[in-house]
Design a protein around this motif. Structure first.
Motif, PDB file in Angstrom:
ATOM      1  N   VAL A  60       0.856  -1.226  -0.080  1.00 18.60           N
ATOM      2  CA  VAL A  60       0.102  -0.064  -0.027  1.00 18.60           C
ATOM      3  C   VAL A  60       0.951   1.230   0.016  1.00 18.60           C
ATOM      4  O   VAL A  60       1.989   1.285   0.906  1.00 18.60           O
ATOM      5  N   VAL A  61       0.534   1.912  -0.940  1.00 17.70           N
ATOM      6  CA  VAL A  61       1.372   3.486  -0.822  1.00 17.70           C
ATOM      7  C   VAL A  61       0.525   4.626  -0.509  1.00 17.70           C
ATOM      8  O   VAL A  61      -0.401   4.703  -0.657  1.00 17.70           O
ATOM      9  N   THR A  62       1.215   5.159   0.456  1.00 21.88           N
ATOM     10  CA  THR A  62       0.548   6.367   1.054  1.00 21.88           C
ATOM     11  C   THR A  62       1.107   7.677   0.897  1.00 21.88           C
ATOM     12  O   THR A  62       2.472   7.840   0.464  1.00 21.88           O
ATOM     13  N   ARG A  63       0.330   8.782   0.496  1.00 23.55           N
ATOM     14  CA  ARG A  63       0.900   9.877   0.487  1.00 23.55           C
ATOM     15  C   ARG A  63       0.161  11.023   1.705  1.00 23.55           C
ATOM     16  O   ARG A  63      -0.793  11.034   1.603  1.00 23.55           O
ATOM     17  N   ASP A  64       1.345  11.515   2.050  1.00 25.22           N
ATOM     18  CA  ASP A  64       0.944  12.353   3.592  1.00 25.22           C
ATOM     19  C   ASP A  64       0.070  11.650   4.298  1.00 25.22           C
ATOM     20  O   ASP A  64      -1.239  11.917   4.801  1.00 25.22           O
ATOM     21  N   ASP A  65       0.271  10.037   4.477  1.00 28.31           N
ATOM     22  CA  ASP A  65      -0.362   9.048   5.475  1.00 28.31           C
ATOM     23  C   ASP A  65      -1.796   8.729   4.836  1.00 28.31           C
ATOM     24  O   ASP A  65      -2.465   8.030   5.531  1.00 28.31           O
ATOM     25  N   GLU A  66      -2.169   9.153   3.633  1.00 29.10           N
ATOM     26  CA  GLU A  66      -3.462   8.643   2.979  1.00 29.10           C
ATOM     27  C   GLU A  66      -3.125   7.843   1.937  1.00 29.10           C
ATOM     28  O   GLU A  66      -2.273   7.920   1.085  1.00 29.10           O
ATOM     29  N   PRO A  67      -3.723   6.468   1.957  1.00 26.49           N
ATOM     30  CA  PRO A  67      -3.507   5.349   1.038  1.00 26.49           C
ATOM     31  C   PRO A  67      -4.054   5.899  -0.296  1.00 26.49           C
ATOM     32  O   PRO A  67      -5.096   6.595  -0.605  1.00 26.49           O
ATOM     33  N   VAL A  68      -2.829   5.793  -1.356  1.00 28.59           N
ATOM     34  CA  VAL A  68      -3.089   6.330  -2.946  1.00 28.59           C
ATOM     35  C   VAL A  68      -3.003   5.076  -3.745  1.00 28.59           C
ATOM     36  O   VAL A  68      -3.683   5.453  -4.830  1.00 28.59           O
ATOM     37  N   TRP A  69      -2.592   4.049  -3.287  1.00 28.87           N
ATOM     38  CA  TRP A  69      -2.470   2.686  -4.092  1.00 28.87           C
ATOM     39  C   TRP A  69      -2.362   1.545  -3.391  1.00 28.87           C
ATOM     40  O   TRP A  69      -1.726   1.555  -2.214  1.00 28.87           O
TER      41      TRP A  69
END
Length: 350
Positions: A60-69
């Motif tokens: 799981v990829v997170t961006r600023d702690d939000e999952p984006v993928w």
């Protein structure tokens, strides 16, 4: 300030977050009505071979702690000389290529209900618990029937339903269930029905790097061939592009759907193929200007205006995002590209 990216190692069966991986680079993509992909590089000694296992693990990829993928880890490639490990994952939809309707299925109901049935059948039998709570009725009734002997792959059933005339765009969203678990949900929308957050103009807020034109799929008549009737004949659905008659040489397109056992679904499929074959496909590829937008604001299936005026390429039309790809370097710098196709390919004529 650059966005903060993190790659989480996850148990694919439970959604439990094992930990964070130290990455040397990230590349992830979302694709309309397909799985998408993610490639991550990590130091060779940074992973535990007992817990990070292709087929059992997810990323799981997170961006600023939000999952984006999010998706399942299917392959890993170790470079012993370079001391690196390359992890290759595919989005949640890839899981359903390995699930079949082993009890068969027969249903005639709204597209959303068909989808919910298929996901539910997988969720109760060691699945990845895909949430369908946001899949709403669409007013499009379809009939599907497979025997248990056909072992219909669920991913094929979903994709074929989506690509029918009057179909839909689908994608998966990864979300936090709680502080230690992630989940995945499927979202559907009208093809090209959700607006892109911003219009895109070459040299203003994006760089259109390429526009390809392709007439391969153009056809004056389409034949969708179905199952054998048992006497050597086969069901056939036919659709014509009347506007092309007399304008271009007669050109036929034939596609086979050997598990379709009724004429109306074949007519629907032929009509969808004919719609896509009315004109050459324009396929722009562009990169968003760095730092101007959050790339996750652009979702595959969204549509909006794209403008280019450069020599042969004179475009001012609505396009559907077919893929969004983001590369992130070790400094957290994002480079996002969008692949697009004419909106009219995804919307039915009046």
């Amino acid at each position: 300030m650059s966005a903060q990216y993190e790659v989480l190692q996850v148990e694919s069966l439970t959604g439990y977050v094992v930990g964070s991986l130290p990455v040397t680079g990230i590349s992830y993509s979302e694709t309309r009505n397909a799985a998408g992909a993610c490639t991550v590089g990590i130091p060779l000694g940074a992973a535990d071979p007992e817990t990070l296992v292709p087929g059992r693990s997810a990323l799981v990829v997170t961006r600023d702690d939000e999952p984006v993928w999010g998706g399942l880890l299917w392959t890993a490639s170790a470079d012993l000389a370079g001391g690196t490990l390359s992890l290759n994952a595919s989005g949640w939809h890839s899981y359903y290529a390995g699930r079949v309707l082993h009890d068969g299925y027969t249903g005639s109901k709204d597209q959303a209900s068909l989808l919910s049935d298929w996901y539910a059948a997988c969720n109760v039998d060691g699945g990845i618990s895909t949430d369908t709570s946001q899949v709403r009725a669409r007013g499009q009734v379809r009939t599907r029937s497979w025997t248990k002997y056909e072992l219909k792959p669920v991913s094929d059933a979903i994709s074929e339903l989506a690509e029918d005339e009057g179909g839909f765009s689908f994608r998966y969203e990864t979300y936090w269930v709680d502080s230690t678990h992630v989940g995945n949900r499927v979202l559907i929308s009208d093809p090209g029905g959700n607006a892109m957050p911003y219009p895109l103009t070459h040299t203003v807020n994006c760089n259109v790097t390429q526009v390809a034109y392709d007439a391969t799929a153009m056809a004056t008549r389409v034949y969708a061939v179905g199952a054998d009737n048992g006497d050597g004949s086969k069901l056939v659905g036919i659709a014509d592009n009347a506007t092309l008659t007399g304008v271009m040489p007669t050109k036929h397109a034939v596609q086979t759907f050997s598990d379709v056992k009724a004429t109306q679904p074949l007519i629907d499929k032929a009509a969808a193929i004919a719609l896509a074959g009315r004109a050459p496909i324009a396929i722009p590829t562009l990169t968003l200007y760095p730092g101007q937008y959050n790339p996750t604001a652009f979702h595959p299936g969204d549509s909006g205006p794209v403008q280019v005026d450069s020599g042969y390429v004179r475009v001012l039309d609505d396009f559907v995002i077919t893929e969004r790809k983001t590369d992130v370097d070790t400094n957290g710098t994002e480079a996002t590209s969008l692949s697009l196709a004419n909106k009219e390919l995804f919307t039915s004529a009046d």
